[in-house]
Design a protein around this motif. Structure first.
Motif, PDB file in Angstrom:
ATOM      1  N   ASN A  22      10.613  74.508 -25.229  1.00 22.06           N
ATOM      2  CA  ASN A  22       9.987  73.514 -26.102  1.00 22.06           C
ATOM      3  C   ASN A  22      10.315  73.751 -27.572  1.00 22.06           C
ATOM      4  O   ASN A  22      10.506  72.810 -28.333  1.00 22.06           O
ATOM      5  N   LYS A  23      10.374  75.029 -27.985  1.00 19.64           N
ATOM      6  CA  LYS A  23      10.743  75.352 -29.368  1.00 19.64           C
ATOM      7  C   LYS A  23      12.143  74.845 -29.686  1.00 19.64           C
ATOM      8  O   LYS A  23      12.387  74.276 -30.749  1.00 19.64           O
ATOM      9  N   ILE A  24      13.064  75.040 -28.749  1.00 22.43           N
ATOM     10  CA  ILE A  24      14.445  74.603 -28.952  1.00 22.43           C
ATOM     11  C   ILE A  24      14.517  73.072 -28.971  1.00 22.43           C
ATOM     12  O   ILE A  24      15.156  72.483 -29.842  1.00 22.43           O
ATOM     13  N   ASN A  25      13.849  72.436 -28.035  1.00 20.15           N
ATOM     14  CA  ASN A  25      13.849  70.969 -27.979  1.00 20.15           C
ATOM     15  C   ASN A  25      13.229  70.358 -29.231  1.00 20.15           C
ATOM     16  O   ASN A  25      13.731  69.350 -29.741  1.00 20.15           O
ATOM     17  N   GLU A  26      12.172  70.961 -29.732  1.00 23.38           N
ATOM     18  CA  GLU A  26      11.512  70.467 -30.944  1.00 23.38           C
ATOM     19  C   GLU A  26      12.458  70.556 -32.138  1.00 23.38           C
ATOM     20  O   GLU A  26      12.580  69.631 -32.928  1.00 23.38           O
ATOM     21  N   PHE A  27      13.149  71.685 -32.263  1.00 26.09           N
ATOM     22  CA  PHE A  27      14.098  71.864 -33.360  1.00 26.09           C
ATOM     23  C   PHE A  27      15.228  70.834 -33.257  1.00 26.09           C
ATOM     24  O   PHE A  27      15.592  70.191 -34.244  1.00 26.09           O
ATOM     25  N   CYS A  28      15.759  70.667 -32.057  1.00 25.14           N
ATOM     26  CA  CYS A  28      16.894  69.761 -31.854  1.00 25.14           C
ATOM     27  C   CYS A  28      16.510  68.299 -32.115  1.00 25.14           C
ATOM     28  O   CYS A  28      17.350  67.515 -32.563  1.00 25.14           O
ATOM     29  N   SER A  29      15.266  67.946 -31.856  1.00 24.48           N
ATOM     30  CA  SER A  29      14.854  66.561 -32.054  1.00 24.48           C
ATOM     31  C   SER A  29      14.772  66.191 -33.535  1.00 24.48           C
ATOM     32  O   SER A  29      14.765  65.017 -33.870  1.00 24.48           O
ATOM     33  N   HIS A  30      14.733  67.192 -34.417  1.00 22.93           N
ATOM     34  CA  HIS A  30      14.620  66.931 -35.856  1.00 22.93           C
ATOM     35  C   HIS A  30      15.901  67.255 -36.622  1.00 22.93           C
ATOM     36  O   HIS A  30      15.902  67.208 -37.850  1.00 22.93           O
ATOM     37  N   HIS A  31      16.965  67.622 -35.919  1.00 23.10           N
ATOM     38  CA  HIS A  31      18.211  67.980 -36.588  1.00 23.10           C
ATOM     39  C   HIS A  31      19.392  67.298 -35.905  1.00 23.10           C
ATOM     40  O   HIS A  31      19.310  66.935 -34.740  1.00 23.10           O
ATOM     41  N   ASP A  32      20.476  67.160 -36.644  1.00 21.16           N
ATOM     42  CA  ASP A  32      21.707  66.559 -36.127  1.00 21.16           C
ATOM     43  C   ASP A  32      22.532  67.657 -35.451  1.00 21.16           C
ATOM     44  O   ASP A  32      23.363  68.311 -36.077  1.00 21.16           O
ATOM     45  N   VAL A  33      22.271  67.864 -34.163  1.00 20.56           N
ATOM     46  CA  VAL A  33      22.878  68.965 -33.423  1.00 20.56           C
ATOM     47  C   VAL A  33      24.321  68.638 -33.071  1.00 20.56           C
ATOM     48  O   VAL A  33      24.632  67.560 -32.565  1.00 20.56           O
ATOM     49  N   VAL A  34      25.214  69.596 -33.342  1.00 20.37           N
ATOM     50  CA  VAL A  34      26.635  69.449 -33.047  1.00 20.37           C
ATOM     51  C   VAL A  34      26.969  70.106 -31.714  1.00 20.37           C
ATOM     52  O   VAL A  34      27.689  69.558 -30.888  1.00 20.37           O
ATOM     53  N   ASN A  35      26.424  71.317 -31.503  1.00 20.19           N
ATOM     54  CA  ASN A  35      26.743  72.062 -30.291  1.00 20.19           C
ATOM     55  C   ASN A  35      25.678  73.126 -30.074  1.00 20.19           C
ATOM     56  O   ASN A  35      24.922  73.455 -30.973  1.00 20.19           O
ATOM     57  N   MET A  36      25.671  73.671 -28.859  1.00 23.17           N
ATOM     58  CA  MET A  36      24.756  74.757 -28.526  1.00 23.17           C
ATOM     59  C   MET A  36      25.505  75.789 -27.702  1.00 23.17           C
ATOM     60  O   MET A  36      26.445  75.449 -26.985  1.00 23.17           O
ATOM     61  N   ALA A  37      25.099  77.036 -27.834  1.00 22.73           N
ATOM     62  CA  ALA A  37      25.694  78.112 -27.042  1.00 22.73           C
ATOM     63  C   ALA A  37      24.570  79.010 -26.538  1.00 22.73           C
ATOM     64  O   ALA A  37      23.586  79.239 -27.226  1.00 22.73           O
TER      65      ALA A  37
END
Length: 57
Positions: A22-37
């Motif tokens: 949930n912490k990761i999803n919350e962060f990603c929902s408010h930022h323009d995510v390019v990629n994840m590893a």
């Protein structure tokens, strides 16, 4: 671009529990995510998990 690290490691909790996800999803929902590893390192008796999120600032 910037990078944000989420680290999780514990003796008694699963690596990918709901709170961590949930912490990761919350962060990603408010930022323009390019990629994840994802990096998982098993180091007995402790497992470590790091998720790197690369995003545009």
């Amino acid at each position: 671009m910037k990078i944000k690290f989420f680290k999780q490691g514990s003796y008694d909790t699963p690596l990918m529990d709901d709170d961590f996800e949930n912490k990761i999803n919350e962060f990603c929902s408010h930022h323009d995510v390019v990629n994840m590893a994802v990096c998982q390192r098993t180091q007995k008796p402790l497992d470590l998990l790091t998720v790197a999120v690369i995003y545009r600032d």
